[in-house]
Design an enzyme around this catalytic site. Structure first.
Site, PDB file in Angstrom:
ATOM      1  CG  ASP A  55     -45.335 100.365  63.535  1.00 13.89           C
ATOM      2  OD1 ASP A  55     -45.766 101.185  64.360  1.00 13.89           O
ATOM      3  OD2 ASP A  55     -45.284 100.596  62.308  1.00 13.89           O
ATOM      4  CE  LYS A  57     -49.184 101.696  62.506  1.00 11.51           C
ATOM      5  NZ  LYS A  57     -47.944 102.153  61.834  1.00 11.51           N
ATOM      6  CB  ALA A 163     -43.824 100.525  48.130  1.00  7.29           C
ATOM      7  N   GLY A 169     -30.780 103.026  50.152  1.00  8.30           N
ATOM      8  CA  GLY A 169     -29.545 103.720  50.447  1.00  8.30           C
ATOM      9  C   GLY A 169     -29.692 105.225  50.546  1.00  8.30           C
ATOM     10  N   GLY A 182     -40.523  97.503  53.102  1.00  7.71           N
ATOM     11  CA  GLY A 182     -41.635  96.574  53.254  1.00  7.71           C
ATOM     12  C   GLY A 182     -42.133  96.000  51.954  1.00  7.71           C
TER      13      GLY A 182
END
Length: 213
Positions: A55, A57, A163, A169, A182
């Site tokens: 990732d 960007k 977060a 889920g 994360g």
């Protein structure tokens, strides 16, 4: 599991939670903090046992993105997240060997109103380019549901669990294939226990939803 701001040595951290993960997403903060060698070692260590998702960007003109993807593949990544708003992704996706591509069609944070407003157009861009999957926000279940309906065969990855609010889920229940977790794990003093708890919560919620239907 998302590896962005990683306080511990990346391979050690992933090794702790490997049993409870199917893949890791490597972000730019990890590259900038730990360096390219650490990224290479991470890929070498977990190649074949975890899905390695880049990732970085990617949002540039097609020739630049194509070169970036070539180098990302050489590092050992299985897939990469690409932005779509810049256009031209179809020429990249059909231009030879590359990692699997996941198009970002909406973002998790509430300020991404401009991007989210063009969700349908970005979905169309991704589907016409034949991308393997989409990145959709766990924080916006209505978008997850819409993406699942519009792209029944695409692999849906949902970041933002933990977060940013959504419970483990919840995005799976809405139609995502995988949740990207994360900070909930990475910032914990006991990442292994938290990863196990996330896995258990995901299973419980998915099984409960299936029984209801």
């Amino acid at each position: 599991m998302a590896l962005d701001s990683v306080p511990a040595e990346p391979r050690e951290l992933v090794g702790e939670v490997e049993e409870y993960a199917v893949g890791v997403k490597v972000g730019l903060p990890l590259l900038l903090r730990w360096g390219l060698q650490a990224v290479k070692e991470l890929c070498e260590t977990f190649c074949g046992t975890l899905y390695l998702l880049c990732d970085f960007k990617l949002a540039d003109i097609p020739p630049v993105v194509a070169e970036e993807l070539k180098l990302i593949g050489e590092l050992g990544f299985d897939g990469a997240i690409v932005h779509l708003f810049q256009g031209g992704i179809k020429s990249v996706s059909t231009g030879g060997s590359r990692p699997e591509l996941f198009g970002l069609v909406a973002m998790t944070h509430p300020e991404s109103k401009l991007l989210d407003a063009h969700f349908k157009e970005l979905m169309r861009e991704a589907l016409e380019a034949g991308l393997e999957g989409l990145v959709i926000p766990a924080t916006k279940p209505e978008i997850v549901k819409a993406a699942r309906k519009a792209a029944p065969d695409a692999t849906l990855l949902a970041p933002g669990v933990g977060a940013q609010g959504p419970l483990p889920g919840s995005a799976l229940e809405a139609g995502a294939d995988f949740e990207i977790v994360g900070r909930l794990i990475v910032a914990s003093s006991d990442p292994r226990s938290v990863a196990r708890a996330v896995r258990d919560a995901q299973r419980a919620r998915v099984y409960s939803a299936r029984e209801m239907h």
